[in-house]
Scaffold this motif. Structure first.
Motif, PDB file in Angstrom:
ATOM      1  N   LEU A  18       0.828  -1.203   0.000  1.00  0.00           N
ATOM      2  CA  LEU A  18       0.000   0.000   0.000  1.00  0.00           C
ATOM      3  C   LEU A  18       0.864   1.255   0.000  1.00  0.00           C
ATOM      4  O   LEU A  18       0.590   2.226  -0.729  1.00  0.00           O
ATOM      5  CB  LEU A  18      -0.922   0.009   1.217  1.00  0.00           C
ATOM      6  CG  LEU A  18      -2.042  -1.033   1.248  1.00  0.00           C
ATOM      7  CD1 LEU A  18      -2.768  -0.993   2.582  1.00  0.00           C
ATOM      8  CD2 LEU A  18      -3.017  -0.804   0.102  1.00  0.00           C
ATOM      9  N   ARG A  19       1.924   1.235   0.793  1.00  0.00           N
ATOM     10  CA  ARG A  19       2.816   2.394   0.899  1.00  0.00           C
ATOM     11  C   ARG A  19       3.494   2.679  -0.430  1.00  0.00           C
ATOM     12  O   ARG A  19       3.691   3.843  -0.818  1.00  0.00           O
ATOM     13  CB  ARG A  19       3.852   2.114   1.996  1.00  0.00           C
ATOM     14  CG  ARG A  19       4.638   3.314   2.470  1.00  0.00           C
ATOM     15  CD  ARG A  19       5.542   2.949   3.649  1.00  0.00           C
ATOM     16  NE  ARG A  19       6.355   1.782   3.342  1.00  0.00           N
ATOM     17  CZ  ARG A  19       6.379   0.676   4.074  1.00  0.00           C
ATOM     18  NH1 ARG A  19       5.635   0.568   5.171  1.00  0.00           N
ATOM     19  NH2 ARG A  19       7.141  -0.345   3.738  1.00  0.00           N
ATOM     20  N   GLU A  20       3.873   1.619  -1.138  1.00  0.00           N
ATOM     21  CA  GLU A  20       4.548   1.788  -2.421  1.00  0.00           C
ATOM     22  C   GLU A  20       3.597   2.246  -3.512  1.00  0.00           C
ATOM     23  O   GLU A  20       4.008   2.893  -4.479  1.00  0.00           O
ATOM     24  CB  GLU A  20       5.211   0.472  -2.826  1.00  0.00           C
ATOM     25  CG  GLU A  20       6.400   0.090  -1.941  1.00  0.00           C
ATOM     26  CD  GLU A  20       6.931  -1.304  -2.246  1.00  0.00           C
ATOM     27  OE1 GLU A  20       6.284  -2.007  -3.074  1.00  0.00           O
ATOM     28  OE2 GLU A  20       7.965  -1.686  -1.673  1.00  0.00           O
ATOM     29  N   THR A  21       2.319   1.931  -3.364  1.00  0.00           N
ATOM     30  CA  THR A  21       1.331   2.262  -4.391  1.00  0.00           C
ATOM     31  C   THR A  21       0.843   3.692  -4.285  1.00  0.00           C
ATOM     32  O   THR A  21       0.792   4.430  -5.273  1.00  0.00           O
ATOM     33  CB  THR A  21       0.118   1.308  -4.296  1.00  0.00           C
ATOM     34  OG1 THR A  21       0.573  -0.030  -4.410  1.00  0.00           O
ATOM     35  CG2 THR A  21      -0.895   1.608  -5.390  1.00  0.00           C
ATOM     36  N   SER A  22       0.466   4.090  -3.076  1.00  0.00           N
ATOM     37  CA  SER A  22      -0.082   5.428  -2.847  1.00  0.00           C
ATOM     38  C   SER A  22       0.014   5.744  -1.362  1.00  0.00           C
ATOM     39  O   SER A  22      -0.095   4.838  -0.531  1.00  0.00           O
ATOM     40  CB  SER A  22      -1.544   5.494  -3.306  1.00  0.00           C
ATOM     41  OG  SER A  22      -2.115   6.757  -2.987  1.00  0.00           O
ATOM     42  N   PRO A  23       0.199   7.004  -1.004  1.00  0.00           N
ATOM     43  CA  PRO A  23       0.323   7.335   0.419  1.00  0.00           C
ATOM     44  C   PRO A  23      -0.976   7.214   1.200  1.00  0.00           C
ATOM     45  O   PRO A  23      -0.959   7.029   2.414  1.00  0.00           O
ATOM     46  CB  PRO A  23       0.820   8.779   0.403  1.00  0.00           C
ATOM     47  CG  PRO A  23       0.357   9.323  -0.909  1.00  0.00           C
ATOM     48  CD  PRO A  23       0.415   8.183  -1.865  1.00  0.00           C
ATOM     49  N   VAL A  24      -2.117   7.327   0.517  1.00  0.00           N
ATOM     50  CA  VAL A  24      -3.413   7.315   1.190  1.00  0.00           C
ATOM     51  C   VAL A  24      -4.380   6.448   0.398  1.00  0.00           C
ATOM     52  O   VAL A  24      -4.492   6.592  -0.820  1.00  0.00           O
ATOM     53  CB  VAL A  24      -3.979   8.746   1.335  1.00  0.00           C
ATOM     54  CG1 VAL A  24      -5.309   8.722   2.090  1.00  0.00           C
ATOM     55  CG2 VAL A  24      -2.986   9.661   2.045  1.00  0.00           C
ATOM     56  N   HIS A  25      -5.073   5.544   1.095  1.00  0.00           N
ATOM     57  CA  HIS A  25      -5.996   4.622   0.430  1.00  0.00           C
ATOM     58  C   HIS A  25      -7.376   4.693   1.071  1.00  0.00           C
ATOM     59  O   HIS A  25      -7.495   4.816   2.297  1.00  0.00           O
ATOM     60  CB  HIS A  25      -5.485   3.175   0.531  1.00  0.00           C
ATOM     61  CG  HIS A  25      -4.274   2.909  -0.283  1.00  0.00           C
ATOM     62  ND1 HIS A  25      -4.316   2.367  -1.545  1.00  0.00           N
ATOM     63  CD2 HIS A  25      -2.953   3.120  -0.020  1.00  0.00           C
ATOM     64  CE1 HIS A  25      -3.097   2.250  -2.019  1.00  0.00           C
ATOM     65  NE2 HIS A  25      -2.244   2.693  -1.113  1.00  0.00           N
ATOM     66  N   ARG A  26      -8.391   4.577   0.247  1.00  0.00           N
ATOM     67  CA  ARG A  26      -9.769   4.472   0.725  1.00  0.00           C
ATOM     68  C   ARG A  26     -10.038   3.001   1.041  1.00  0.00           C
ATOM     69  O   ARG A  26      -9.889   2.135   0.177  1.00  0.00           O
ATOM     70  CB  ARG A  26     -10.711   4.953  -0.365  1.00  0.00           C
ATOM     71  CG  ARG A  26     -12.180   4.968   0.000  1.00  0.00           C
ATOM     72  CD  ARG A  26     -12.536   6.165   0.824  1.00  0.00           C
ATOM     73  NE  ARG A  26     -13.966   6.471   0.719  1.00  0.00           N
ATOM     74  CZ  ARG A  26     -14.574   7.376   1.456  1.00  0.00           C
ATOM     75  NH1 ARG A  26     -13.880   8.062   2.335  1.00  0.00           N
ATOM     76  NH2 ARG A  26     -15.858   7.609   1.323  1.00  0.00           N
ATOM     77  N   ILE A  27     -10.401   2.712   2.290  1.00  0.00           N
ATOM     78  CA  ILE A  27     -10.636   1.325   2.698  1.00  0.00           C
ATOM     79  C   ILE A  27     -11.944   1.238   3.479  1.00  0.00           C
ATOM     80  O   ILE A  27     -12.584   2.260   3.769  1.00  0.00           O
ATOM     81  CB  ILE A  27      -9.486   0.786   3.579  1.00  0.00           C
ATOM     82  CG1 ILE A  27      -9.439   1.544   4.915  1.00  0.00           C
ATOM     83  CG2 ILE A  27      -8.146   0.882   2.861  1.00  0.00           C
ATOM     84  CD1 ILE A  27      -8.598   0.885   5.972  1.00  0.00           C
ATOM     85  N   ALA A  28     -12.327   0.021   3.839  1.00  0.00           N
ATOM     86  CA  ALA A  28     -13.463  -0.201   4.719  1.00  0.00           C
ATOM     87  C   ALA A  28     -12.954  -0.498   6.121  1.00  0.00           C
ATOM     88  O   ALA A  28     -12.031  -1.297   6.303  1.00  0.00           O
ATOM     89  CB  ALA A  28     -14.322  -1.356   4.215  1.00  0.00           C
ATOM     90  N   GLY A  29     -13.537   0.152   7.133  1.00  0.00           N
ATOM     91  CA  GLY A  29     -13.180  -0.123   8.515  1.00  0.00           C
ATOM     92  C   GLY A  29     -13.728  -1.470   8.956  1.00  0.00           C
ATOM     93  O   GLY A  29     -14.383  -2.179   8.172  1.00  0.00           O
ATOM     94  N   THR A  30     -13.493  -1.827  10.205  1.00  0.00           N
ATOM     95  CA  THR A  30     -13.936  -3.134  10.690  1.00  0.00           C
ATOM     96  C   THR A  30     -15.453  -3.274  10.688  1.00  0.00           C
ATOM     97  O   THR A  30     -15.974  -4.388  10.672  1.00  0.00           O
ATOM     98  CB  THR A  30     -13.412  -3.387  12.117  1.00  0.00           C
ATOM     99  OG1 THR A  30     -13.804  -2.297  12.961  1.00  0.00           O
ATOM    100  CG2 THR A  30     -11.897  -3.493  12.120  1.00  0.00           C
ATOM    101  N   ASP A  31     -16.178  -2.139  10.695  1.00  0.00           N
ATOM    102  CA  ASP A  31     -17.634  -2.203  10.645  1.00  0.00           C
ATOM    103  C   ASP A  31     -18.171  -2.077   9.227  1.00  0.00           C
ATOM    104  O   ASP A  31     -19.375  -1.990   9.008  1.00  0.00           O
ATOM    105  CB  ASP A  31     -18.252  -1.120  11.535  1.00  0.00           C
ATOM    106  CG  ASP A  31     -17.840   0.295  11.105  1.00  0.00           C
ATOM    107  OD1 ASP A  31     -17.108   0.437  10.090  1.00  0.00           O
ATOM    108  OD2 ASP A  31     -18.241   1.257  11.789  1.00  0.00           O
ATOM    109  N   GLY A  32     -17.255  -2.057   8.248  1.00  0.00           N
ATOM    110  CA  GLY A  32     -17.660  -1.963   6.851  1.00  0.00           C
ATOM    111  C   GLY A  32     -17.792  -0.547   6.330  1.00  0.00           C
ATOM    112  O   GLY A  32     -17.929  -0.336   5.118  1.00  0.00           O
ATOM    113  N   ASN A  33     -17.746   0.444   7.217  1.00  0.00           N
ATOM    114  CA  ASN A  33     -17.863   1.839   6.795  1.00  0.00           C
ATOM    115  C   ASN A  33     -16.515   2.376   6.319  1.00  0.00           C
ATOM    116  O   ASN A  33     -15.464   1.905   6.752  1.00  0.00           O
ATOM    117  CB  ASN A  33     -18.404   2.694   7.943  1.00  0.00           C
ATOM    118  CG  ASN A  33     -19.862   2.391   8.230  1.00  0.00           C
ATOM    119  OD1 ASN A  33     -20.671   2.274   7.317  1.00  0.00           O
ATOM    120  ND2 ASN A  33     -20.203   2.249   9.506  1.00  0.00           N
ATOM    121  N   PRO A  34     -16.525   3.376   5.427  1.00  0.00           N
ATOM    122  CA  PRO A  34     -15.290   3.821   4.785  1.00  0.00           C
ATOM    123  C   PRO A  34     -14.369   4.627   5.697  1.00  0.00           C
ATOM    124  O   PRO A  34     -14.801   5.274   6.652  1.00  0.00           O
ATOM    125  CB  PRO A  34     -15.795   4.689   3.628  1.00  0.00           C
ATOM    126  CG  PRO A  34     -17.135   5.183   4.083  1.00  0.00           C
ATOM    127  CD  PRO A  34     -17.721   4.065   4.887  1.00  0.00           C
TER     128      PRO A  34
END
Length: 396
Positions: A18-34
């Motif tokens: 992830l670090r090599e691809t982009s400094p910041v990524h949009r992901i889902a938290g443990t509850d599924g929310n972004p």
């Protein structure tokens, strides 16, 4: 395998990619929310000290990841506060964790460590988490707070239920929260009836003398955070440090030969395998740009401490465990105004725990059976650490 499963399987490999691809990524938290995940050292360090990134959930937008939900009596803690409330609350307990106070605690901490090792006997096998790494910090923090021995509980079951929920027992987390709330209500009531020369008695006295300085919810929440964080982070620091040394026998030999490297070993273990994968979530009070990516106000930002500490732009050969590395600036215990309040105590306990263990046992190695990591996206700690030990070392 989705991102969460990959992170639990090998967080450092995932963070590297992830670090090599982009400094910041949009992901889902443990509850599924972004949420937005930040992985590079420079960005994480800057964000940890950025006043626009709030810990107060009132700044959170609807529909985003908000993290652990606690009842109001436990939620009014430092992990959900910004200045000026954060400054006010932190001031009540800061003196308990000064370098001078921690130095005064070193002798009783070592005595506790030696008693726990006495119970193991001269040789054998043990789960070092259950027999040593877990009981040492709970005894220390309970002594500091003034928790009577008959009121001490097994906090590990409660913290496991919160940090690494069991999907087969969806009610376990709620049951753990209810149990903790009941415990702290009883504990504060006990201190009102039987005050002592301890930190919690002092806090109760402040609350009762002037409720404008400290509300009842803030009192309960502060007691909860001190006990929870003072126990949990240190268990993980001790266990992770021992495992790192056992997995790197040359470095262990270096430490035995040169005990002056003990503090360096603690710092390198914290950088290499720190107690938290992520800092507490944050919410921008305005649109902010992190690593060239604009994060809208109110959305959730997750700062990866472990990814930052393995960033090759900051630490050369970051996946190597090296007792001679310059670890200055590592982020294992945070940065900025939210830097871990109990960091001096956690460092001292880990250093003393390692020293007592190595002084006692000349032979120390991983036993049959794997060291097991807790399945958590936030914490980095061991569920079990089986070791073989024996042959008392000569006194240094």
């Amino acid at each position: 395998m989705d991102l969460q499963e990959k992170l639990m399987d090998d967080p450092y490999d995932v963070y590297r990619r992830l670090r090599e691809t982009s400094p910041v990524h949009r992901i889902a938290g443990t509850d599924g929310n972004p949420a937005w995940l930040v992985t590079r050292y420079a960005d994480v360090r800057a964000a940890l000290a950025d006043p626009r990134l709030s810990l107060d959930k009132r700044h959170a937008a609807e529909g985003g990841y908000r993290g652990l939900s606690l009842p109001p009596a436990l939620d009014a803690n430092l992990l959900n506060m910004d200045p000026p409330d954060h400054t006010r609350i932190r001031g009540f307990v800061a003196r308990a964790f000064t370098a001078r106070r921690v130095e005064e605690l070193r002798t009783p901490i070592r005595e506790t460590a030696d008693r726990l090792l006495d119970a193991l006997g001269p040789q054998g096998t043990t789960d070092l988490i259950a027999s040593y790494a877990a009981p040492l910090p709970i005894i220390v923090i309970c002594d500091l707070l003034g928790v009577p021995e008959e009121h001490r509980r097994d906090f590990r079951a409660w913290t496991d239920a919160l940090i690494a929920p069991d999907p087969t027992r969806p009610q376990a987390a709620k049951e753990a929260v209810a149990a903790m709330l009941g415990f702290f209500l009883d504990l504060v009531a006990h201190k009102r009836r039987h005050p002592g020369a301890d930190l919690l008695s002092d806090l109760v006295a402040v609350r009762d003398a002037d409720g404008d300085r400290l509300t009842e919810d803030e009192l309960l929440s502060l007691a909860f955070l001190i006990l929870f964080a003072g126990y949990e982070n240190t268990v993980q620091l001790i266990g992770n440090a021992v495992l790192a040394l056992l997995q790197h026998p040359y470095q262990l030999a270096v430490l035995r030969k040169d005990p002056s490297r003990l503090r360096a070993a603690v710092e390198e273990a914290a950088r290499y395998e720190g107690p938290a994968l992520l800092a507490i979530r944050r919410f921008p009070t305005e649109d902010v740009t992190i690593g060239g990516v604009t994060v809208p106000a109110g959305e959730t930002v997750l700062l990866s401490l472990s990814a930052a500490n393995r960033d090759p732009d900051r630490f050369s050969g970051p996946d190597l465990f090296d007792l001679y590395r310059d670890t200055t600036g590592h982020l294992a215990l945070g940065h900025g105004i939210h830097y871990c309040l109990g960091a001096p105590l956690a460092r001292a306990e880990t250093e003393i725990a390692l020293a007592a263990l190595l002084d006692r046992f000349e032979s120390l190695a991983l036993a049959d059976g794997d060291a097991r990591w807790r399945p958590s996206l936030r914490a980095r700690g061991l569920v079990e650490l089986p070791v073989r030990y024996g042959k008392a070392a000569a006194a240094r």
